[in-house]
Write a protein that holds these residues in place. Structure first.
Motif, PDB file in Angstrom:
ATOM      1  N   ARG A 141       3.953   7.490   5.552  1.00 42.27           N
ATOM      2  CA  ARG A 141       3.053   7.802   4.610  1.00 42.27           C
ATOM      3  C   ARG A 141       2.845   6.401   3.856  1.00 42.27           C
ATOM      4  N   GLN A 142       3.884   5.775   3.232  1.00 42.07           N
ATOM      5  CA  GLN A 142       3.793   4.574   2.660  1.00 42.07           C
ATOM      6  C   GLN A 142       2.964   3.605   3.471  1.00 42.07           C
ATOM      7  N   GLU A 143       3.340   3.311   4.680  1.00 42.08           N
ATOM      8  CA  GLU A 143       2.697   2.399   5.460  1.00 42.08           C
ATOM      9  C   GLU A 143       1.285   2.803   5.555  1.00 42.08           C
ATOM     10  N   VAL A 144       1.014   4.059   5.723  1.00 42.10           N
ATOM     11  CA  VAL A 144      -0.593   4.394   5.737  1.00 42.10           C
ATOM     12  C   VAL A 144      -1.121   4.048   4.459  1.00 42.10           C
ATOM     13  N   ARG A 145      -0.466   4.386   3.379  1.00 46.32           N
ATOM     14  CA  ARG A 145      -1.118   4.033   2.149  1.00 46.32           C
ATOM     15  C   ARG A 145      -1.465   2.716   1.952  1.00 46.32           C
ATOM     16  N   GLU A 146      -0.449   1.626   2.497  1.00 50.05           N
ATOM     17  CA  GLU A 146      -0.570   0.182   2.350  1.00 50.05           C
ATOM     18  C   GLU A 146      -1.743  -0.052   3.200  1.00 50.05           C
ATOM     19  N   PHE A 148      -4.389   1.543   4.097  1.00 50.55           N
ATOM     20  CA  PHE A 148      -5.572   1.995   3.461  1.00 50.55           C
ATOM     21  C   PHE A 148      -6.091   0.996   2.068  1.00 50.55           C
ATOM     22  N   ASP A 149      -4.883   0.879   1.360  1.00 55.50           N
ATOM     23  CA  ASP A 149      -5.249  -0.072   0.466  1.00 55.50           C
ATOM     24  C   ASP A 149      -5.850  -1.516   0.890  1.00 55.50           C
ATOM     25  N   THR A 150      -5.428  -2.175   1.728  1.00 56.18           N
ATOM     26  CA  THR A 150      -5.774  -3.342   2.374  1.00 56.18           C
ATOM     27  C   THR A 150      -7.011  -3.293   2.987  1.00 56.18           C
ATOM     28  N   LEU A 151      -7.383  -2.327   3.615  1.00 59.09           N
ATOM     29  CA  LEU A 151      -8.515  -2.283   4.130  1.00 59.09           C
ATOM     30  C   LEU A 151      -9.639  -2.074   3.293  1.00 59.09           C
ATOM     31  N   ASN A 155     -12.174  -4.805   3.361  1.00 59.82           N
ATOM     32  CA  ASN A 155     -13.476  -4.307   4.402  1.00 59.82           C
ATOM     33  C   ASN A 155     -14.364  -3.441   3.634  1.00 59.82           C
ATOM     34  N   GLY A 156     -13.705  -2.912   2.376  1.00 58.29           N
ATOM     35  CA  GLY A 156     -14.448  -1.930   1.759  1.00 58.29           C
ATOM     36  C   GLY A 156     -13.934  -0.418   1.949  1.00 58.29           C
ATOM     37  N   ALA A 157     -14.485   0.328   1.189  1.00 60.53           N
ATOM     38  CA  ALA A 157     -14.030   1.653   1.272  1.00 60.53           C
ATOM     39  C   ALA A 157     -14.575   2.408   2.227  1.00 60.53           C
ATOM     40  N   THR A 158     -15.809   2.160   2.654  1.00 59.81           N
ATOM     41  CA  THR A 158     -16.408   2.823   3.939  1.00 59.81           C
ATOM     42  C   THR A 158     -15.865   2.683   5.066  1.00 59.81           C
ATOM     43  N   THR A 159     -15.482   1.321   5.527  1.00 60.90           N
ATOM     44  CA  THR A 159     -14.595   0.931   6.631  1.00 60.90           C
ATOM     45  C   THR A 159     -13.179   1.664   6.555  1.00 60.90           C
ATOM     46  N   PRO A 185       0.746  11.913   8.047  1.00 61.82           N
ATOM     47  CA  PRO A 185       0.888  10.956   6.975  1.00 61.82           C
ATOM     48  C   PRO A 185      -0.368  10.507   6.310  1.00 61.82           C
ATOM     49  N   VAL A 186      -1.520  10.567   7.170  1.00 60.29           N
ATOM     50  CA  VAL A 186      -2.743  10.760   6.221  1.00 60.29           C
ATOM     51  C   VAL A 186      -2.984  11.760   5.315  1.00 60.29           C
TER      52      VAL A 186
END
Length: 372
Positions: A141-146, A148-151, A155-159, A185-186
């Motif tokens: 989950r932590q990797e997925v959060r990281e 998501f935050d990076t994207l 790249n923006g919230a939509t992407t 994890p998502v």
């Protein structure tokens, strides 16, 4: 279950049928006394990212075939694997399904449009590369959060939201294939819902003025988009043979919902496409909307400055269907959509071509009225 300091002599003295005797010196090593044989085995807990996956027991060999020293060496090697999160008993198709394999399985479960498949694979190739070869069970989950935050930042919230939906779909499929995957994890994220596209009110009178300024082929394409409300890929990939002037039917063979659709054309659209076919004969193209500059041979980008996009035309078409008094079900079928509910699967638009013709003509009459 006894724990003893195993020796060769003690192993020979262990009563047959007495069960399990653990070794004091090597963690996980045991002698299992069956009714007729004594067997060396090792047992341990497979854990990944702190999560207990399963307890596994691996047979080493019979005690009369190998000595205690060799058994201890093998047990140490096996325990090293187990403590690293590897299940020595797992076959090649066991729970180590990777994200790439999960996505391939997801795409094979039903028929998706080429554009949808390309979108999934684009996310995997460009945004999910760090997870691509990883076992789904190892994605935290932590990797997925990281990620998501990076994207979101880059790249923006939509992407970011779109990539997370791809990841979630692939892992959901992996969970159906591998019962040991206990969660997605998502699920730890609040993935934003795609924003509904805002479409401005269309002034049809001004629209006609702007459309008539275009080149003949692009003028007719925009009129066709308005009078059919068809999806971009469906309309652009129409071939000349898909236009039946005599029956006044336009066949769309590239549908998002699969299959094909027979659209009953109104009188004006039929006349325009008849002239279009005649005018384009010298080009010797198989496409209804040919282009000598595109790799595909047909127009790829139909959008013009100041005019609606293909998707906006769908919004306008449905709005005008309603304004023309067309019932919901008929307007949905004309736009190539499946009707909701279980009963919707029993309704087939291709069997209702002549019934739907009056409603496509109603849309056409509404649009043409603004030209006068």
């Amino acid at each position: 279950m006894a724990v003893i300091n195993l020796t060769e002599a003690r192993i020979r003295e262990l009563p047959l049928g007495s069960g399990i005797h653990r070794d004091e010196q090597v963690k996980g090593l045991m002698v299992v006394c069956h009714q007729s044989t004594r067997t060396f085995a090792v047992q341990g807990d497979v854990r990944r990212n702190g999560r207990h996956i399963r307890t596994v027991r691996v047979k080493i060999d019979r005690c009369d075939r190998i000595g205690l020293r060799e058994a201890r060496n093998r047990a140490k090697a096996l325990m090293s694997q187990i403590q690293s999160g590897i299940d020595p008993t797992a076959g090649p198709a066991e729970s180590g399904i990777t994200l790439q394999q999960a996505l391939e399985a997801h795409l094979s479960e039903r028929t998706y449009s080429p554009r949808t498949v390309d979108g999934y694979n684009y996310h995997l190739d460009n945004y999910l590369t760090k997870f691509r070869k990883r076992a789904v069970t190892d994605i935290t989950r932590q990797e997925v959060r990281e990620l998501f935050d990076t994207l979101k930042r880059k790249n923006g919230a939509t992407t970011a939201g779109s990539v997370m939906r791809t990841l979630r779909a692939a892992i959901n499929t992996a969970m159906r294939l591998d019962e040991t995957i206990e969660g997605n994890p998502v699920a730890a994220l609040r993935v934003p819902v795609p924003k509904r596209r805002e479409v401005d009110v269309l002034d049809l009178k001004s629209w006609w003025v702007d459309v008539e300024k275009l080149s003949p082929i692009r003028r007719d394409l925009h009129i066709a988009m308005m009078l059919t409300g068809a999806r971009r890929s469906s309309l652009l990939q129409v071939r000349r043979d898909d236009v039946d002037i005599e029956r006044e039917i336009l066949t769309f063979r590239h549908m998002k919902v699969g299959g094909q659709m027979m659209f009953p054309m109104g009188k004006t659209l039929t006349a325009r496409l008849k002239d279009r076919l005649a005018a384009d004969v010298p080009l010797d193209s198989e496409w209804l909307w040919p282009s000598v500059t595109s790799a595909s041979g047909h127009i790829e980008e139909p959008k013009e400055a100041g005019l609606p996009s293909p998707h906006e035309y769908r919004h306008h078409a449905w709005t005008l269907f309603i304004a023309s008094g067309v019932p919901y079900a008929e307007s949905a079928l004309l736009l190539g959509q499946k009707l909701p509910g279980a009963s919707g699967g029993y309704v087939h638009a291709e069997h209702l071509v002549e019934h739907l013709r009056q409603f496509s003509q109603a849309l056409e009459d509404k649009v043409l009225a603004a030209q006068r």
